[in-house]
Design a protein around this motif. Sequence first.
Motif, mmCIF file in Angstrom:
data_model
loop_
_atom_site.group_PDB
_atom_site.id
_atom_site.type_symbol
_atom_site.label_atom_id
_atom_site.label_comp_id
_atom_site.label_asym_id
_atom_site.label_seq_id
_atom_site.Cartn_x
_atom_site.Cartn_y
_atom_site.Cartn_z
ATOM 1 N N GLY A 1 0.780 -1.232 0.000
ATOM 2 C CA GLY A 1 0.000 0.000 0.000
ATOM 3 C C GLY A 1 0.812 1.282 0.000
ATOM 4 N N TYR A 2 2.064 1.220 0.461
ATOM 5 C CA TYR A 2 2.827 2.460 0.656
ATOM 6 C C TYR A 2 4.138 2.552 -0.107
ATOM 7 C CZ TYR A 2 -0.428 3.801 4.261
ATOM 8 O OH TYR A 2 -1.570 4.170 4.925
ATOM 9 N N MET A 3 4.583 1.461 -0.697
ATOM 10 C CA MET A 3 5.846 1.502 -1.442
ATOM 11 C C MET A 3 5.564 1.322 -2.926
ATOM 12 S SD MET A 3 8.414 -0.696 1.019
ATOM 13 C CE MET A 3 9.954 0.125 0.668
ATOM 14 N N PRO A 4 6.438 1.832 -3.779
ATOM 15 C CA PRO A 4 6.268 1.620 -5.219
ATOM 16 C C PRO A 4 6.266 0.120 -5.547
ATOM 17 C CG PRO A 4 7.954 3.273 -4.807
ATOM 18 C CD PRO A 4 7.606 2.669 -3.478
ATOM 19 N N GLU A 5 5.471 -0.261 -6.533
ATOM 20 C CA GLU A 5 5.294 -1.668 -6.882
ATOM 21 C C GLU A 5 6.614 -2.384 -7.147
ATOM 22 O OE1 GLU A 5 2.800 -4.486 -9.972
ATOM 23 O OE2 GLU A 5 2.367 -2.350 -9.899
ATOM 24 N N LYS A 6 7.573 -1.695 -7.768
ATOM 25 C CA LYS A 6 8.849 -2.342 -8.097
ATOM 26 C C LYS A 6 9.637 -2.748 -6.843
ATOM 27 C CE LYS A 6 11.493 1.929 -8.496
ATOM 28 N NZ LYS A 6 12.317 2.769 -9.315
ATOM 29 N N LEU A 7 9.266 -2.211 -5.675
ATOM 30 C CA LEU A 7 9.958 -2.533 -4.427
ATOM 31 C C LEU A 7 9.232 -3.579 -3.587
ATOM 32 C CD1 LEU A 7 10.959 1.084 -3.316
ATOM 33 C CD2 LEU A 7 12.320 -0.568 -4.616
ATOM 34 N N HIS A 8 8.035 -3.955 -3.991
ATOM 35 C CA HIS A 8 7.215 -4.857 -3.187
ATOM 36 C C HIS A 8 7.887 -6.194 -2.892
ATOM 37 C CE1 HIS A 8 3.139 -2.811 -4.347
ATOM 38 N NE2 HIS A 8 3.970 -2.001 -3.727
ATOM 39 N N GLU A 9 8.223 -6.942 -3.941
ATOM 40 C CA GLU A 9 8.667 -8.322 -3.770
ATOM 41 C C GLU A 9 9.866 -8.446 -2.829
ATOM 42 O OE1 GLU A 9 10.366 -12.092 -6.341
ATOM 43 O OE2 GLU A 9 9.491 -10.406 -7.421
ATOM 44 N N LYS A 10 10.914 -7.686 -3.076
ATOM 45 C CA LYS A 10 12.129 -7.805 -2.258
ATOM 46 C C LYS A 10 11.903 -7.321 -0.830
ATOM 47 C CE LYS A 10 15.498 -7.635 -6.000
ATOM 48 N NZ LYS A 10 16.622 -6.889 -6.573
ATOM 49 N N ASN A 11 11.165 -6.245 -0.648
ATOM 50 C CA ASN A 11 10.946 -5.731 0.700
ATOM 51 C C ASN A 11 10.028 -6.629 1.515
ATOM 52 O OD1 ASN A 11 12.282 -2.972 1.339
ATOM 53 N ND2 ASN A 11 11.710 -2.890 -0.823
ATOM 54 N N ILE A 12 9.039 -7.206 0.885
ATOM 55 C CA ILE A 12 8.183 -8.175 1.586
ATOM 56 C C ILE A 12 9.012 -9.390 1.979
ATOM 57 C CG2 ILE A 12 6.256 -9.790 1.319
ATOM 58 C CD1 ILE A 12 4.891 -7.553 -0.390
ATOM 59 N N LYS A 13 9.814 -9.876 1.059
ATOM 60 C CA LYS A 13 10.674 -11.030 1.353
ATOM 61 C C LYS A 13 11.624 -10.717 2.512
ATOM 62 C CE LYS A 13 13.803 -14.299 -0.867
ATOM 63 N NZ LYS A 13 14.517 -14.651 -2.099
#
Length: 175
Positions: free
Chosen positions: A149-161
Amino acid sequence: MIEILWHGRGGQGAFTAAKLLGAAYSAKDGNYSIAFPSFGPERRGAPVRAFTKLDSRRIGDRSEIEKADYVIYLDDTLFSDSFDELKENGKIIINTKKHFDDKRIIAADADAMANEIIGRPITNTVMLGILAGVSKITDYENIAEAIRGYMPEKLHEKNIKAAVAAFESVSGVSK
């Protein structure tokens, strides 16, 4: 009220972590949060403080936190062995390779974890995952939703991991 104080340097994402924690905590119905920064001249590398307040009631107090339940250091050079900002039963979570015998201090090499998963030593989501795993304030599913919800989509996968791996490393819970 649960109060968290974040210490970092400009560009490390302390305020982003503060906001993500608030969003993750507020995902549960009936929970409220506020997050706000405090910094001097804006420049990369300058010391930054951010605050997160969490409660089951609306939060009217928007003042800086003087005594926190958790104090998070994204950069160990900002830690001075001072417990002045910590409540009596509070904990310090610090990104460091050092070891501490004090039970109030949780040390983790978040730089190594961030480098391995994200590819850069940006430790905000790693430290958020560690805080959540230690405190049980929220879970990794809500953190993942906050990141989406708060980070750019390109950062989702790695930051969630990174957040989930950090959560699992201290909580004993596996995804």
